[in-house]
Design a protein around this motif. Structure first.
Motif, short mmCIF file in Angstrom:
data_model
loop_
_atom_site.label_atom_id
_atom_site.label_comp_id
_atom_site.label_asym_id
_atom_site.label_seq_id
_atom_site.Cartn_x
_atom_site.Cartn_y
_atom_site.Cartn_z
N ARG A 45 -13.00 0.29 -74.00
CA ARG A 45 -11.79 0.73 -73.28
C ARG A 45 -11.65 -0.29 -71.87
O ARG A 45 -10.54 -0.48 -71.33
CB ARG A 45 -11.76 2.17 -72.45
N HIS A 46 -12.81 -0.94 -71.78
CA HIS A 46 -12.73 -2.22 -70.67
C HIS A 46 -12.80 -3.54 -71.21
O HIS A 46 -12.45 -4.31 -70.47
CB HIS A 46 -14.06 -1.64 -69.69
N PHE A 47 -13.55 -3.81 -72.22
CA PHE A 47 -13.87 -5.34 -72.91
C PHE A 47 -13.46 -4.82 -74.43
O PHE A 47 -13.84 -3.90 -75.02
CB PHE A 47 -14.99 -5.64 -72.50
N THR A 48 -12.84 -6.14 -74.77
CA THR A 48 -12.66 -6.03 -76.30
C THR A 48 -13.90 -6.36 -77.04
O THR A 48 -13.74 -6.06 -78.29
CB THR A 48 -11.40 -7.08 -76.51
N GLU A 51 -18.97 -10.17 -76.38
CA GLU A 51 -18.81 -11.44 -76.21
C GLU A 51 -17.60 -11.67 -75.02
O GLU A 51 -17.86 -12.53 -74.04
CB GLU A 51 -18.03 -12.32 -77.16
N ALA A 52 -16.62 -10.68 -75.07
CA ALA A 52 -15.58 -10.76 -73.73
C ALA A 52 -16.52 -10.60 -72.67
O ALA A 52 -16.19 -11.12 -71.38
CB ALA A 52 -14.58 -9.79 -74.32
N VAL A 58 -20.40 -14.59 -66.93
CA VAL A 58 -20.64 -15.93 -66.67
C VAL A 58 -19.62 -16.37 -65.78
O VAL A 58 -19.99 -17.12 -64.58
CB VAL A 58 -20.90 -16.80 -67.80
N ARG A 59 -18.58 -16.02 -66.04
CA ARG A 59 -17.53 -16.35 -64.98
C ARG A 59 -17.52 -15.98 -63.55
O ARG A 59 -17.50 -16.63 -62.60
CB ARG A 59 -15.88 -16.03 -65.63
N GLN A 60 -18.01 -14.56 -63.47
CA GLN A 60 -18.17 -14.10 -62.09
C GLN A 60 -19.44 -14.64 -61.43
O GLN A 60 -19.18 -15.10 -60.47
CB GLN A 60 -18.28 -12.65 -62.33
N GLU A 61 -20.47 -15.01 -62.22
CA GLU A 61 -21.52 -15.77 -61.41
C GLU A 61 -21.29 -17.09 -61.23
O GLU A 61 -21.80 -17.55 -60.16
CB GLU A 61 -22.78 -15.72 -62.52
N ALA A 113 -23.85 -20.31 -76.30
CA ALA A 113 -22.62 -19.17 -76.34
C ALA A 113 -21.72 -19.16 -75.49
O ALA A 113 -20.78 -18.49 -75.21
CB ALA A 113 -23.20 -17.68 -76.55
N MET A 114 -21.96 -20.16 -74.30
CA MET A 114 -20.96 -20.21 -73.22
C MET A 114 -19.88 -21.06 -73.57
O MET A 114 -18.80 -21.18 -72.54
CB MET A 114 -21.89 -20.58 -72.03
#
Lengths: 194, 194
Positions: A45-48, A51-52, A58-61, A113-114
DNA sequence: GTCTATACAAAGATAGAC
DNA sequence: GTCTATCTTTGTATAGAC
């Protein structure tokens, strides 16, 4: 729960990806850690996909990293004694490594994987390195530090701090009981020796 | 195939566990890399489980580590110029890190999965560190190096070499184009400065 | 927004032919 | 000692009730 579920999933992702890697973390693990029922698909319900979430973490960090670089104003400090200024700077760097250690761990585990984000990490890393080299150069120009290749010295210092940090992390305690303060002391003694 | 299948599986395990982690490596991956048909259970004729292979791989690399420590006779070299002796020693250390880099990678990824073996790794690591500190102390005693805390200096040097190595590995090239020789030069310049 | 239930895919592991 | 075939377990993902 106090905080938003999406946020709790991001936290869970950071901790679990850093600790067990992408492949080593199951959606059920993430749900459990975020206070959801493991095995229920509530995660979706929160992430597809897993991997998403990984990319979001990673983006947040990365954003945190960017911010923490901007905050480091010690480089422009006017502390008279160079040794004290450097000690503070190195201590700050170790602290930052501690805070960003989970991103570090993710990079070392799942850099592949990034995707595109990896280039961004590298860019930020190099920017920090260049800033450090410039700062060292400035100190050498003003005669407060003996002259050496600033770029190489910056890489050496950074390598030492990262190596010490990773090592402490791997072995869950400081190598041979050499505490951070001792490492910093030696490092400063070394670079201010002629 | 030239070599024994069991041996090829050990090689495959070393490469894949280091690159993708334990959880990120499937038995099919291992079979494919060892020249067996992926998905056939042929793997199980040689090892009882993926974890069994993992342990065998770590054990094998530990033995190599032990051997490589024993081979390092430079510590007793009689090269007159300390700087040259140290340069050779550091270069040797970086080379060894390169060769044992896969074990390093496994440790950083899956230390938790190593169980008892982890203590052994730590023991070997500390032994190498102590040997280095003793060597440095000896050089200080004979006045060939300025006096500093040998233990802390040994940890600092080791941290630098490991940090540089891991960094080069993560970013697939030397940080900001500072080649190993430059790092070693700076390092030696630093520790021989008074 | 979380749950139960369930479908589907991937991975671990075994049996038996060759 | 490797293969095909198959079974089981685990993990990803969706549907629908509350």
């Amino acid at each position: 729960m106090a905080r938003d579920t999406r946020e709790r999933l991001l936290d869970a992702g950071l901790a679990l990806f850093a600790g067990n890697g992408l492949a080593g973390t199951t959606v059920s693990d993430l749900e459990a850690r975020a206070g959801l029922r493991a095995g229920s698909g509530s995660f979706y319900r929160h992430f597809t996909s897993k991997e998403a979430l990984f990319e979001a973490v990673v983006r947040q960090e990365l954003d945190r990293f960017r911010t923490s670089i901007g905050d480091t104003t010690i480089g422009e400090s006017t502390v008279a004694d160079v040794k004290i200024a450097l000690a503070l700077e190195f201590h700050e760097a170790l602290t930052t490594l501690g805070q960003l250690g989970q991103l570090e761990a993710i990079i070392h585990r799942d850099a592949h994987a990034m995707g595109d984000l990896f280039d961004e990490v590298e860019g930020l890393y190099n920017a920090a390195l260049d800033a450090s080299a410039a700062r060292l150069n400035q100190l050498m120009e003003s005669g407060q530090l003996p002259r050496r290749d600033p770029q190489a010295l910056a890489v050496t210092i950074r390598s030492t701090l990262i190596g010490y940090h990773l090592n402490t992390q791997s072995f869950r305690r400081s190598a041979r009981r050499v505490p951070p303060a001792d490492l910093i002391a030696i490092l400063i003694d070394l670079i201010s020796s002629k």
